[in-house]
Design a protein around this motif. Structure first.
Motif, mmCIF file in Angstrom:
data_model
loop_
_atom_site.group_PDB
_atom_site.id
_atom_site.type_symbol
_atom_site.label_atom_id
_atom_site.label_comp_id
_atom_site.label_asym_id
_atom_site.label_seq_id
_atom_site.Cartn_x
_atom_site.Cartn_y
_atom_site.Cartn_z
ATOM 1 N N VAL A 11 0.841 -1.202 0.000
ATOM 2 C CA VAL A 11 0.000 0.000 0.000
ATOM 3 C C VAL A 11 0.878 1.256 0.000
ATOM 4 C CG1 VAL A 11 -1.664 1.350 1.343
ATOM 5 C CG2 VAL A 11 -1.962 -1.125 1.102
ATOM 6 N N GLY A 12 1.925 1.265 0.824
ATOM 7 C CA GLY A 12 2.828 2.411 0.871
ATOM 8 C C GLY A 12 3.514 2.663 -0.460
ATOM 9 N N ALA A 13 3.933 1.588 -1.129
ATOM 10 C CA ALA A 13 4.622 1.731 -2.416
ATOM 11 C C ALA A 13 3.688 2.260 -3.495
ATOM 12 C CB ALA A 13 5.201 0.387 -2.847
ATOM 13 N N ILE A 14 2.461 1.764 -3.530
ATOM 14 C CA ILE A 14 1.496 2.224 -4.533
ATOM 15 C C ILE A 14 1.156 3.693 -4.296
ATOM 16 C CG2 ILE A 14 -0.874 1.963 -5.371
ATOM 17 C CD1 ILE A 14 -0.581 -1.065 -4.758
ATOM 18 N N ALA A 15 0.951 4.053 -3.040
ATOM 19 C CA ALA A 15 0.637 5.452 -2.720
ATOM 20 C C ALA A 15 1.775 6.380 -3.134
ATOM 21 C CB ALA A 15 0.349 5.592 -1.224
ATOM 22 N N ALA A 16 3.019 5.984 -2.861
ATOM 23 C CA ALA A 16 4.167 6.822 -3.206
ATOM 24 C C ALA A 16 4.316 6.965 -4.717
ATOM 25 C CB ALA A 16 5.443 6.236 -2.611
ATOM 26 N N ALA A 17 4.135 5.858 -5.444
ATOM 27 C CA ALA A 17 4.222 5.927 -6.905
ATOM 28 C C ALA A 17 3.145 6.849 -7.464
ATOM 29 C CB ALA A 17 4.090 4.523 -7.507
ATOM 30 N N ALA A 46 2.784 7.849 -17.683
ATOM 31 C CA ALA A 46 3.421 6.713 -17.027
ATOM 32 C C ALA A 46 3.622 5.566 -18.006
ATOM 33 C CB ALA A 46 2.563 6.249 -15.842
ATOM 34 N N ALA A 47 2.632 5.314 -18.855
ATOM 35 C CA ALA A 47 2.727 4.210 -19.813
ATOM 36 C C ALA A 47 3.855 4.431 -20.812
ATOM 37 C CB ALA A 47 1.399 4.045 -20.543
ATOM 38 N N ALA A 48 4.038 5.675 -21.237
ATOM 39 C CA ALA A 48 5.053 5.970 -22.248
ATOM 40 C C ALA A 48 6.441 6.130 -21.657
ATOM 41 C CB ALA A 48 4.669 7.243 -23.006
ATOM 42 N N GLU A 49 6.541 6.707 -20.460
ATOM 43 C CA GLU A 49 7.852 7.027 -19.896
ATOM 44 C C GLU A 49 8.294 6.101 -18.768
ATOM 45 O OE1 GLU A 49 8.748 11.345 -19.839
ATOM 46 O OE2 GLU A 49 6.616 11.574 -20.318
ATOM 47 N N GLY A 50 7.400 5.235 -18.308
ATOM 48 C CA GLY A 50 7.822 4.138 -17.445
ATOM 49 C C GLY A 50 7.734 4.328 -15.949
ATOM 50 N N LEU A 51 7.735 5.527 -15.426
ATOM 51 C CA LEU A 51 7.635 5.802 -13.997
ATOM 52 C C LEU A 51 8.673 4.986 -13.190
ATOM 53 C CD1 LEU A 51 5.822 7.630 -12.182
ATOM 54 C CD2 LEU A 51 4.460 5.602 -11.694
ATOM 55 N N ALA A 52 9.873 4.844 -13.760
ATOM 56 C CA ALA A 52 10.969 4.107 -13.107
ATOM 57 C C ALA A 52 10.576 2.681 -12.755
ATOM 58 C CB ALA A 52 11.449 4.846 -11.860
ATOM 59 N N PRO A 59 5.023 1.352 -9.064
ATOM 60 C CA PRO A 59 4.960 1.945 -10.403
ATOM 61 C C PRO A 59 4.186 1.096 -11.409
ATOM 62 C CG PRO A 59 7.181 2.065 -9.514
ATOM 63 C CD PRO A 59 6.400 1.176 -8.598
ATOM 64 N N ALA A 60 4.282 -0.251 -11.308
ATOM 65 C CA ALA A 60 3.635 -1.133 -12.284
ATOM 66 C C ALA A 60 2.126 -0.936 -12.319
ATOM 67 C CB ALA A 60 3.961 -2.591 -11.971
ATOM 68 N N VAL A 61 1.531 -0.632 -11.174
ATOM 69 C CA VAL A 61 0.085 -0.411 -11.108
ATOM 70 C C VAL A 61 -0.328 0.738 -12.030
ATOM 71 C CG1 VAL A 61 -1.752 0.464 -9.592
ATOM 72 C CG2 VAL A 61 -0.244 -1.378 -8.801
ATOM 73 N N PHE A 62 0.494 1.752 -12.143
ATOM 74 C CA PHE A 62 0.158 2.929 -12.947
ATOM 75 C C PHE A 62 0.662 2.813 -14.387
ATOM 76 C CE2 PHE A 62 0.387 4.267 -8.522
ATOM 77 C CZ PHE A 62 -0.843 4.877 -8.359
ATOM 78 N N VAL A 63 1.714 2.045 -14.587
ATOM 79 C CA VAL A 63 2.294 1.914 -15.929
ATOM 80 C C VAL A 63 1.536 0.893 -16.761
ATOM 81 C CG1 VAL A 63 4.369 1.284 -17.228
ATOM 82 C CG2 VAL A 63 4.567 2.635 -15.132
ATOM 83 N N GLY A 64 1.178 -0.236 -16.123
ATOM 84 C CA GLY A 64 0.492 -1.302 -16.850
ATOM 85 C C GLY A 64 1.394 -1.959 -17.875
ATOM 86 N N GLY A 65 0.836 -2.587 -18.885
ATOM 87 C CA GLY A 65 1.601 -3.184 -19.974
ATOM 88 C C GLY A 65 2.692 -4.119 -19.502
ATOM 89 N N ALA A 66 3.906 -3.928 -20.035
ATOM 90 C CA ALA A 66 5.038 -4.799 -19.715
ATOM 91 C C ALA A 66 5.386 -4.759 -18.233
ATOM 92 C CB ALA A 66 6.260 -4.399 -20.546
ATOM 93 N N ALA A 67 5.216 -3.603 -17.610
ATOM 94 C CA ALA A 67 5.547 -3.492 -16.184
ATOM 95 C C ALA A 67 4.721 -4.458 -15.351
ATOM 96 C CB ALA A 67 5.323 -2.061 -15.703
ATOM 97 N N LEU A 68 3.455 -4.642 -15.730
ATOM 98 C CA LEU A 68 2.600 -5.590 -15.008
ATOM 99 C C LEU A 68 2.851 -7.027 -15.453
ATOM 100 C CD1 LEU A 68 -0.941 -3.945 -14.629
ATOM 101 C CD2 LEU A 68 0.634 -4.658 -12.822
ATOM 102 N N SER A 69 3.011 -7.244 -16.755
ATOM 103 C CA SER A 69 3.192 -8.612 -17.244
ATOM 104 C C SER A 69 4.532 -9.202 -16.800
ATOM 105 C CB SER A 69 3.083 -8.649 -18.776
ATOM 106 O OG SER A 69 4.144 -7.922 -19.378
ATOM 107 N N GLN A 70 5.537 -8.344 -16.545
ATOM 108 C CA GLN A 70 6.844 -8.824 -16.100
ATOM 109 C C GLN A 70 7.005 -8.769 -14.582
ATOM 110 O OE1 GLN A 70 9.863 -6.579 -18.205
ATOM 111 N NE2 GLN A 70 9.276 -7.411 -20.203
#
Length: 276
Positions: free
Chosen positions: A103-109, A125-131, A207-218
């Motif tokens: 929860v803390g990590a998602i809130a900070a991202a 976020a999707a285009a630039e990755g959000l680290a 970050p993956a929660v907001f980026v989606g795509g590869a960040a979530l699948s990986q």
């Protein structure tokens, strides 16, 4: 006083203590991700890999001394697993720690993303990755899944082994934060080109929660590999270090009771009027 009220008092006290620990883990993980991911997203082009690495290390160092006396400052499910497997924390708190960390990590991202969107031209976020963490095309230098997995296992092993050793009963009291913060900075210097450095499933999830795509699948790799690294560190610690008297990370990361009392007494003597 009714017997039911007497019996419920320890339960309420235990629940309040557990809640304090969970809130401390949430806050600690929030600061870690805000400091580290925030540095990468908002200032990465100016401070480079070294600056981002120091941001993660300094964020953790600060939190060890801030929330460490309350929860042990795990701020990482892999660290929680390592401490659990070595008897340095109570098993009944493990799930609460992990939930609070996520929860803390998602809130900070989310906060970092909101700030980034305020820049001229906005921020996607999707285009630039959000680290976010990744391998293959999502790796900063194009490293494949095998190299990414090995990197995350090895670097998490180093992090968790340092936490276990620095909080050992034989380690110098009060210095755990320095060792842990510095090793996290070192780990990022090695791992950023490969995966953007996770060694922490919660840090990857945020970050993956907001980026989606590869960040979530990986994301599976950045959950499995750090947990494997943490479990391996626990096995090595129990085999090689042979802990004489296991103590909790919370105890190890605070000054001893005697040291605190000496400081209080010294301050009281300094503040008292000089006797004739």
């Amino acid at each position: 006083m009714p017997a039911s009220m007497v019996n419920s008092a320890p339960v309420r006290a235990g629940g309040e203590e557990a809640l304090r620990k969970y809130v401390a883990e949430l806050v600690g993980t929030f600061v870690l991700v805000l400091g580290g991911v925030g540095a990468a997203v908002l200032a990465g082009e100016r401070i480079g890999f070294l600056g981002v690495s120091l941001a993660f290390g300094l964020s953790l160092l600060a939190m060890v001394y801030t929330v460490g006396p309350i929860s042990g400052c795990h701020v990482n499910p892999a660290v929680t697993l390592g401490l659990l497997l070595t008897g340095k924390m109570e098993g009944r708190h493990a799930l609460g720690y992990v939930v609070a960390q996520c929860v803390g990590a998602i809130a900070a991202a989310g906060v970092v993303l909101l700030i980034a969107r305020g820049a001229p031209g906005g921020y996607s976020a999707a285009a630039e990755g959000l680290a976010s963490n990744g391998f293959g095309a999502a790796s900063p230098e194009g490293y494949g899944a095998g190299a990414a997995f090995l990197t995350e296992v090895a670097l998490t092993f180093l992090l968790v082994l340092t936490v276990l050793g620095a909080t050992d009963a034989r380690a110098p009291v009060g210095f755990a934060g320095l060792a842990i913060g510095l090793v996290l900075a070192l780990i990022h210097l090695v791992g950023i080109p490969v995966t953007n450095t996770s060694v922490n499933p919660a840090r990857s999830l945020g970050p993956a929660v907001f980026v989606g795509g590869a960040a979530l699948s990986q994301l599976w790799l950045f959950i499995v590999a750090p947990l494997l690294g943490g479990a391996t560190a626990a096995a090595v610690y129990r085999t090689v270090f042979r802990p004489v008297a296991p103590i909790t990370a919370t105890t190890a990361e605070r000054a001893t009771e005697r040291e605190r009392l000496e400081r209080i007494e010294g301050q009281a003597r300094a503040d008292s009027p000089a006797r004739a």
